[in-house]
Design a protein around this motif. Structure first.
Motif, mmCIF file in Angstrom:
data_model
loop_
_atom_site.group_PDB
_atom_site.id
_atom_site.type_symbol
_atom_site.label_atom_id
_atom_site.label_comp_id
_atom_site.label_asym_id
_atom_site.label_seq_id
_atom_site.Cartn_x
_atom_site.Cartn_y
_atom_site.Cartn_z
ATOM 1 N N SER A 148 -32.736 1.367 -3.324
ATOM 2 C CA SER A 148 -32.679 -0.054 -2.983
ATOM 3 C C SER A 148 -33.853 -0.783 -3.629
ATOM 4 O O SER A 148 -34.973 -0.277 -3.676
ATOM 5 C CB SER A 148 -32.738 -0.236 -1.459
ATOM 6 O OG SER A 148 -31.608 0.348 -0.842
ATOM 7 N N GLN A 168 -19.556 -6.058 -2.409
ATOM 8 C CA GLN A 168 -19.354 -5.195 -1.237
ATOM 9 C C GLN A 168 -18.400 -5.857 -0.252
ATOM 10 O O GLN A 168 -17.557 -5.207 0.348
ATOM 11 C CB GLN A 168 -20.694 -4.906 -0.566
ATOM 12 C CG GLN A 168 -20.581 -4.002 0.655
ATOM 13 C CD GLN A 168 -21.937 -3.669 1.246
ATOM 14 O OE1 GLN A 168 -22.966 -3.811 0.600
ATOM 15 N NE2 GLN A 168 -21.956 -3.224 2.484
ATOM 16 N N GLU A 213 -21.240 -2.148 -5.494
ATOM 17 C CA GLU A 213 -21.034 -1.350 -4.280
ATOM 18 C C GLU A 213 -19.786 -1.800 -3.511
ATOM 19 O O GLU A 213 -19.841 -2.068 -2.315
ATOM 20 C CB GLU A 213 -22.267 -1.422 -3.378
ATOM 21 C CG GLU A 213 -23.523 -0.904 -4.037
ATOM 22 C CD GLU A 213 -24.660 -0.706 -3.058
ATOM 23 O OE1 GLU A 213 -24.541 0.189 -2.205
ATOM 24 O OE2 GLU A 213 -25.649 -1.433 -3.154
ATOM 25 N N SER A 215 -18.785 0.575 -0.332
ATOM 26 C CA SER A 215 -19.815 1.142 0.543
ATOM 27 C C SER A 215 -19.557 0.880 2.025
ATOM 28 O O SER A 215 -20.037 1.619 2.879
ATOM 29 C CB SER A 215 -21.197 0.609 0.158
ATOM 30 O OG SER A 215 -21.241 -0.802 0.269
ATOM 31 N N ARG A 256 -12.635 5.333 1.190
ATOM 32 C CA ARG A 256 -13.372 5.370 -0.074
ATOM 33 C C ARG A 256 -12.683 6.314 -1.052
ATOM 34 O O ARG A 256 -12.580 6.010 -2.255
ATOM 35 C CB ARG A 256 -14.815 5.823 0.165
ATOM 36 C CG ARG A 256 -15.636 4.829 0.928
ATOM 37 C CD ARG A 256 -17.077 5.243 1.048
ATOM 38 N NE ARG A 256 -17.798 5.016 -0.199
ATOM 39 C CZ ARG A 256 -19.102 5.164 -0.320
ATOM 40 N NH1 ARG A 256 -19.824 5.566 0.715
ATOM 41 N NH2 ARG A 256 -19.702 4.926 -1.470
ATOM 42 N N THR A 276 -23.725 1.737 -7.393
ATOM 43 C CA THR A 276 -23.487 2.527 -6.190
ATOM 44 C C THR A 276 -24.740 3.290 -5.808
ATOM 45 O O THR A 276 -25.587 3.574 -6.654
ATOM 46 C CB THR A 276 -22.312 3.510 -6.392
ATOM 47 O OG1 THR A 276 -22.150 4.315 -5.208
ATOM 48 C CG2 THR A 276 -22.565 4.442 -7.572
ATOM 49 N N HIS A 277 -24.865 3.603 -4.521
ATOM 50 C CA HIS A 277 -25.938 4.484 -4.049
ATOM 51 C C HIS A 277 -25.453 5.929 -3.960
ATOM 52 O O HIS A 277 -26.253 6.832 -3.723
ATOM 53 C CB HIS A 277 -26.397 4.056 -2.640
ATOM 54 C CG HIS A 277 -27.324 2.883 -2.634
ATOM 55 N ND1 HIS A 277 -26.896 1.585 -2.560
ATOM 56 C CD2 HIS A 277 -28.680 2.817 -2.708
ATOM 57 C CE1 HIS A 277 -27.940 0.765 -2.564
ATOM 58 N NE2 HIS A 277 -29.024 1.489 -2.666
ATOM 59 N N ASP A 278 -24.169 6.127 -4.133
ATOM 60 C CA ASP A 278 -23.529 7.405 -3.841
ATOM 61 C C ASP A 278 -23.352 8.226 -5.122
ATOM 62 O O ASP A 278 -22.536 7.894 -5.984
ATOM 63 C CB ASP A 278 -22.169 7.127 -3.187
ATOM 64 C CG ASP A 278 -21.494 8.378 -2.650
ATOM 65 O OD1 ASP A 278 -21.754 9.474 -3.177
ATOM 66 O OD2 ASP A 278 -20.689 8.251 -1.709
ATOM 67 N N GLU A 285 -19.799 9.502 -5.528
ATOM 68 C CA GLU A 285 -18.892 8.447 -5.988
ATOM 69 C C GLU A 285 -19.040 8.243 -7.489
ATOM 70 O O GLU A 285 -18.050 8.116 -8.219
ATOM 71 C CB GLU A 285 -19.199 7.151 -5.249
ATOM 72 C CG GLU A 285 -18.334 5.978 -5.683
ATOM 73 C CD GLU A 285 -18.499 4.796 -4.752
ATOM 74 O OE1 GLU A 285 -17.693 4.677 -3.801
ATOM 75 O OE2 GLU A 285 -19.440 3.993 -4.953
#
Length: 346
Positions: free
Chosen positions: A41, A85, A162, A165, A172, A194-196, A199
Motif C-alpha cells: 500500500s 474496486q 484492484e 478485491s 474472485r 492487485t495486492h494478491d 491473482e
C-alpha cells in the motif's frame, strides 16, 4: 482493440508529501498482453494508473499508447478504459444503458448503442441482464457490468485498479475466469493493479513489482517468483528463504553450499529460493545445496503445513504434506534444487 503501452521516466510528487508517488518509473506492456502491478500500500500503483488514464499529470516522463505520446490528449480521448474496486455504475440507469453510456455520450443512436451493449454483456456472461437495475445485482455482477461498460468504449488499454478485491474467494475465481474469456474475445492491453500474488499469477502474462514509486522488477510470472531482480523483489513475491554468502568467479558460496551465479559480480550476495521448492527428507550427497537441521515450528498453510527449520546459523522455511508426522524437535535433512535457486547481489 489493443495497443502497446509505453511508460518512460514517470515521476509524480504530490504537495502533501515530500516522497514521490512515482520515481522515474519506466514500463512497457505489449499490445494484447496483461501485466499485473504488485506492491505494498502506498507504493504508487493507483497513481500510476491515474497518470496513464490522464486523471493525474506527471511532473516528468511520458505515456505513449500505440506509439503516440498522449500528454496533450484529454483523458476521455486517450483510448483508455478503467475499472475500479467499486463498480461506480449509474444507479438510475438499467444495466444495458450503463454499458451503452459511452456510445450514447459520443452521439450514437440509442438502438445501435444498446445493440452493442448487448454484445458486451454477453462477453461478460450477463446476457439477459440488460433490463435489470443496478440495485438488483450482486457485487460480482456489478463488476462484470463495469468491465462491460469499459470494453464498450473499445479502449486500446484497459486499466484495472484492484477490481476484484472486495469479492469473496469464490467470486474472485469466477472473475479470473471471466477476465481470461474477455482476453480471448477482445484481446485488450491490460494493466492490473492487485495486492494478491496468486491473482497476478492467475491472470497476468507478466508481473511488475513497484515500491516507493520505483520499479523493482518486471518479467514473466515464473521469473517474478523464482528469478527476482533483488532481495526486496523476492520478499514482495512472498519468498521466505534468503541465505547470505559471497560470489567469487561466478559461484555463490554459503553455509548451504555452492551454486552458480551467472552475471552476478564478485562480492556479497544472497541465495533466494521458494519454500515450496525445498525438499524435506529427500537428500543425497549429490545435492550441492543441502543442510541438516531441527524443526523449530510447524503451522498449517491451507492443505499443507509450513515448517521452520534451524540448521546451524540458517533459518529455512519449507512446506510439507499435512499428513507428514514431522514436528518440532525432529531432526531433518533438506535440499534445494540448484536450478530453482537464484542469486541476487547484496
Amino acid at each position: 482493440m489493443s495497443a502497446d503501452l509505453a511508460l518512460s521516466g514517470l515521476s509524480k510528487t504530490f504537495a502533501a508529501s515530500a516522497a514521490p508517488a512515482l520515481d522515474d518509473l519506466s514500463l512497457t506492456v505489449a499490445a494484447g498482453t496483461c501485466t499485473a502491478v504488485l506492491g505494498p500500500s502506498g507504493s504508487g500503483k493507483s497513481t500510476l494508473l491515474r497518470v496513464i488514464a490522464g486523471l493525474e499529470t506527471p511532473d516528468r516522463g511520458s505515456v505513449s499508447i500505440g506509439g503516440r505520446d498522449v500528454a496533450a490528449i484529454a483523458a476521455e480521448r486517450r483510448g483508455v478504459g478503467m475499472v475500479f474496486q467499486r463498480s461506480l455504475l449509474f444507479p438510475h440507469l438499467s444495466v444495458l444503458d450503463n454499458v451503452a453510456f459511452s456510445d450514447r455520450v459520443s452521439g450514437m443512436p440509442k438502438t445501435r448503442a444498446r445493440d452493442r451493449a448487448e454484445r458486451y454483456l454477453d462477453t461478460v456472461r450477463l446476457a439477459g441482464y440488460g433490463s435489470r437495475r443496478v440495485g438488483e445485482l450482486s457485487g460480482g455482477q456489478e463488476q462484470r457490468v463495469a468491465i462491460a461498460r469499459a470494453l464498450a468504449a473499445e479502449p486500446a488499454v484497459l486499466l484495472l485498479d484492484e477490481p476484484f478485491s472486495a469479492l469473496d474467494p469464490a467470486l474472485r475465481a469466477d472473475m479470473h475466469d471471466l477476465l481470461e474469456a474477455v482476453r480471448a474475445d477482445v484481446s485488450p492491453t491490460i494493466l492490473l493493479v492487485t495486492h494478491d500474488r496468486d491473482e497476478a499469477a492467475r491472470v497476468a502474462d507478466r508481473i511488475a513489482l513497484v515500491e516507493n514509486g520505483r520499479l523493482l522488477h518486471e518479467g514473466t510470472v515464473a521469473d517474478a517468483y523464482r528469478k527476482p531482480g533483488s532481495l526486496r523483489a523476492a520478499e514482495l513475491m512472498g519468498g521466505r528463504n534468503a541465505v547470505v554468502g559471497e560470489v567469487r568467479d561466478g559461484i555463490h558460496r554459503s553455509a548451504l553450499g555452492a551454486a552458480a551465479a551467472p552475471g552476478v559480480a564478485d562480492g556479497p550476495a544472497t541465495l533466494v529460493f521458494r519454500h515450496e521448492d525445498v525438499r524435506v527428507g529427500e537428500v543425497t550427497d549429490a545435492d550441492p545445496l543441502r543442510a541438516v537441521g531441527t524443526v523449530q515450528a510447524r503451522r498449517p498453510v491451507g492443505a499443507r503445513s509450513e515448517v521452520v527449520i534451524r540448521a546451524g546459523a540458517l533459518t529455512l522455511y519449507a512446506e510439507i504434506p499435512s499428513v507428514s508426522p514431522l514436528g518440532p524437535g525432529d531432526e531433518v535433512a533438506v535440499a534445494v534444487p540448484e536450478a530453482l535457486a537464484h542469486v541476487v547481489a547484496g
